[in-house]
Scaffold this active site. Structure first.
Site, PDB file in Angstrom:
ATOM      1  N   TRP A 180       0.861  -1.186   0.000  1.00 33.11           N
ATOM      2  CA  TRP A 180       0.000   0.000   0.000  1.00 33.11           C
ATOM      3  C   TRP A 180       0.890   1.227   0.000  1.00 33.11           C
ATOM      4  O   TRP A 180       1.889   1.289   0.729  1.00 33.11           O
ATOM      5  CB  TRP A 180      -0.910   0.042   1.222  1.00 33.11           C
ATOM      6  N   GLU A 219      -2.997  -2.840  -2.530  1.00 32.59           N
ATOM      7  CA  GLU A 219      -4.167  -2.321  -1.817  1.00 32.59           C
ATOM      8  C   GLU A 219      -4.523  -0.923  -2.303  1.00 32.59           C
ATOM      9  O   GLU A 219      -3.711   0.001  -2.217  1.00 32.59           O
ATOM     10  CB  GLU A 219      -3.882  -2.293  -0.314  1.00 32.59           C
ATOM     11  N   LYS A 221      -7.030   2.632  -2.552  1.00 39.34           N
ATOM     12  CA  LYS A 221      -7.679   3.553  -1.623  1.00 39.34           C
ATOM     13  C   LYS A 221      -8.349   4.646  -2.432  1.00 39.34           C
ATOM     14  O   LYS A 221      -7.826   5.064  -3.463  1.00 39.34           O
ATOM     15  CB  LYS A 221      -6.656   4.144  -0.660  1.00 39.34           C
ATOM     16  N   ASP A 253     -10.092  -3.459   1.210  1.00 46.22           N
ATOM     17  CA  ASP A 253     -10.201  -2.861   2.536  1.00 46.22           C
ATOM     18  C   ASP A 253     -11.522  -2.124   2.567  1.00 46.22           C
ATOM     19  O   ASP A 253     -11.738  -1.202   1.779  1.00 46.22           O
ATOM     20  CB  ASP A 253      -9.028  -1.900   2.792  1.00 46.22           C
ATOM     21  N   HIS A 256     -11.784   1.647   2.196  1.00 44.79           N
ATOM     22  CA  HIS A 256     -11.082   2.313   1.102  1.00 44.79           C
ATOM     23  C   HIS A 256     -11.941   2.543  -0.133  1.00 44.79           C
ATOM     24  O   HIS A 256     -11.419   2.640  -1.245  1.00 44.79           O
ATOM     25  CB  HIS A 256      -9.838   1.504   0.723  1.00 44.79           C
ATOM     26  N   HIS A 280      -8.879  -6.684   4.236  1.00 50.98           N
ATOM     27  CA  HIS A 280      -8.716  -5.972   5.497  1.00 50.98           C
ATOM     28  C   HIS A 280     -10.093  -5.515   5.961  1.00 50.98           C
ATOM     29  O   HIS A 280     -10.813  -4.845   5.218  1.00 50.98           O
ATOM     30  CB  HIS A 280      -7.813  -4.743   5.350  1.00 50.98           C
ATOM     31  N   ASP A 288     -12.387   6.883   5.695  1.00 47.44           N
ATOM     32  CA  ASP A 288     -11.492   5.800   6.076  1.00 47.44           C
ATOM     33  C   ASP A 288     -10.813   6.114   7.400  1.00 47.44           C
ATOM     34  O   ASP A 288      -9.644   6.458   7.468  1.00 47.44           O
ATOM     35  CB  ASP A 288     -10.435   5.595   4.973  1.00 47.44           C
ATOM     36  N   ASP A 290     -10.631   4.063  10.172  1.00 43.56           N
ATOM     37  CA  ASP A 290     -10.012   2.915  10.835  1.00 43.56           C
ATOM     38  C   ASP A 290     -10.404   2.796  12.302  1.00 43.56           C
ATOM     39  O   ASP A 290      -9.556   2.604  13.174  1.00 43.56           O
ATOM     40  CB  ASP A 290      -8.489   2.975  10.675  1.00 43.56           C
ATOM     41  N   ASP A 320      -7.379  -4.065  10.191  1.00 47.61           N
ATOM     42  CA  ASP A 320      -6.617  -2.829  10.054  1.00 47.61           C
ATOM     43  C   ASP A 320      -7.396  -1.698  10.707  1.00 47.61           C
ATOM     44  O   ASP A 320      -8.289  -1.102  10.101  1.00 47.61           O
ATOM     45  CB  ASP A 320      -6.343  -2.512   8.580  1.00 47.61           C
TER      46      ASP A 320
END
Length: 413
Positions: A180, A219, A221, A253, A256, A280, A288, A290, A320
């Site tokens: 990433w 990955e 985003k 993810d 993302h 993820h 995003d 997290d 994540d």
């Protein structure tokens, strides 16, 4: 008859074997990210960056390898089932006076992690750390027009893949190595294609060497802090790149993508073309962000798609998130157990019955069964699973974390 036995009977009435569901869950490893333990600080003094940040100052974060090990092990003692640990390259362990650059790291700097993984009987996954470093120039790494910058990060990613392969050899396992990068622009770019062409060339170099113990992935985003207008490694770019590379996968993810996109819907789509899907799981609040994963609708839908498509062995599930406002060990436990709950919830669903109803256009039945399922005694099954796995059930594990906080965490200054 115990509450668990009563629950088994109710699930049996809709054609679900609870014991088989518990057995399947017990064999599914979850890759738990080390960086929740220290707010992504790392051991090489790089810290966060590239739009990544934690908020909060809860006491007791891990300050070194020994503290990280102790905290992670405490969390694992409260999490049922199989685990892996996901490392970032910034968690290299250096000898006294040693401080190689990130493009000079070697397997020896992660050998202590391998010894620790062997002690716990867990696997390891790996991530190049392409952020929080002076060689991230103008928010660019592998797509930089500065050849020195681009070369530095190519070398770092190559080293990370080689380290992943050596870890796999040492553990007799495959290691997921996830690339990433934070590359992008804050405002509207004048040229969207050229940075992506540079990224493509960089990735071709990174993945040139065939490594038998590595599962490679990239990955995407949608945006980040400081790169709000343009992300070089977009979903379309990485998906097309992985489709053209038989040994590279695209990692999903769920934080993302645009908030209206469904990550759950992406899983069956990719299963039509890929034999593996790295994943993820996080919790995005408006963006995003997290946050710690909860047992919520989005996670349940993701896990339903994994289970109903017989993809427990194909979807490589990792976590994540990072939260410095709450007890970090509790965050690990909460997030991992939430994903495991969602997987169990999905394993207890009568998927074949529901598929048949859909194929027969019995949409009333399908809706009714799905709604009735929500009130079945899932909690009794989860509690029994925790007991079978030898970990504390809901309502009891937090006391163990708070006791550890009193004895250990508050003494860290």
């Amino acid at each position: 008859m115990s509450s668990f036995e009563k629950a088994k009977t109710k699930y049996k009435n809709i054609g679900v074997d609870v014991d088989s569901a518990l057995a399947a869950l017990s064999e599914k490893p979850i890759s738990i990210h080390c960086w929740q333990g220290d707010d992504i600080t790392g051991f090489d003094s790089g810290g966060a960056g590239g739009g990544i940040q934690t908020t909060g100052n809860y006491p007791g974060k891990a300050r070194n390898f020994q503290e990280m090990k102790a905290d992670f092990e405490k969390a694992c003692s409260l999490i049922p089932g199989k685990k892996r640990i996901s490392l970032h390259a910034s968690y290299a362990i250096f000898s006294q006076g040693e401080k190689p650059a990130r493009n000079e790291i070697e397997y020896k700097h992660f050998a202590p992690w391998v010894d620790y993984a062997k002690e716990l009987g867990i696997g390891i996954d790996f991530n190049p750390t392409c952020f929080g470093h002076p060689m991230v120039k103008d928010n660019l790494t592998l797509s930089s027009p500065d050849e020195a910058v681009r070369r530095f990060w190519i070398e770092h990613c190559v080293r990370s893949r080689q380290i992943s392969n050596a870890i796999g050899e040492a553990l007799d396992d495959e290691v997921l190595c996830n690339v990433w990068i934070p590359d992008g622009f804050k405002d509207i770019p004048a040229d969207r294609k050229t940075p992506r062409m540079r990224l493509k060339d960089s990735l071709d170099e990174v993945f040139a060497e065939k490594l038998p113990n590595v599962i490679d992935c990239v990955e995407s985003k949608v945006f980040g802090i400081g790169v709000e207008s343009y992300t070089v490694g977009s979903n379309e770019f990485y998906l097309a790149y992985a489709a053209g590379k038989p040994d590279v996968y695209t990692l999903l993810d769920n934080g993302h993508y645009h908030p209206t996109e469904s990550t759950a819907d992406k899983i069956p789509s990719l299963l039509c073309f890929f034999d593996k899907i790295p994943l993820h799981i996080t919790r995005a609040v408006r963006w995003d962000s997290d946050h710690v994963v909860l047992f919520d609708d989005e996670v349940r839908e993701i896990c339903k798609e994994i289970v109903r498509n017989n993809a427990l062995d194909k979807v490589l599930v990792g976590l994540d998130f990072f939260d410095a406002s709450i007890n970090r060990i509790a965050a690990w436990v909460l997030g991992t157990r939430s994903v495991q709950k969602a997987l169990l919830y999905a394993l207890l669903m009568p998927h074949e019955m529901l598929k048949t109803a859909q194929d027969n256009a019995e949409f009333t039945k399908m809706m009714a069964v799905m709604e009735d399922f929500k009130t079945l005694p899932f909690g009794d099954v989860w509690t029994a699973y925790c007991e079978k796995q030898g970990v504390l059930p809901d309502g009891e594990w937090l006391d163990a974390v708070m006791e550890y906080e009193k004895k250990v965490l508050v003494n860290r200054k």
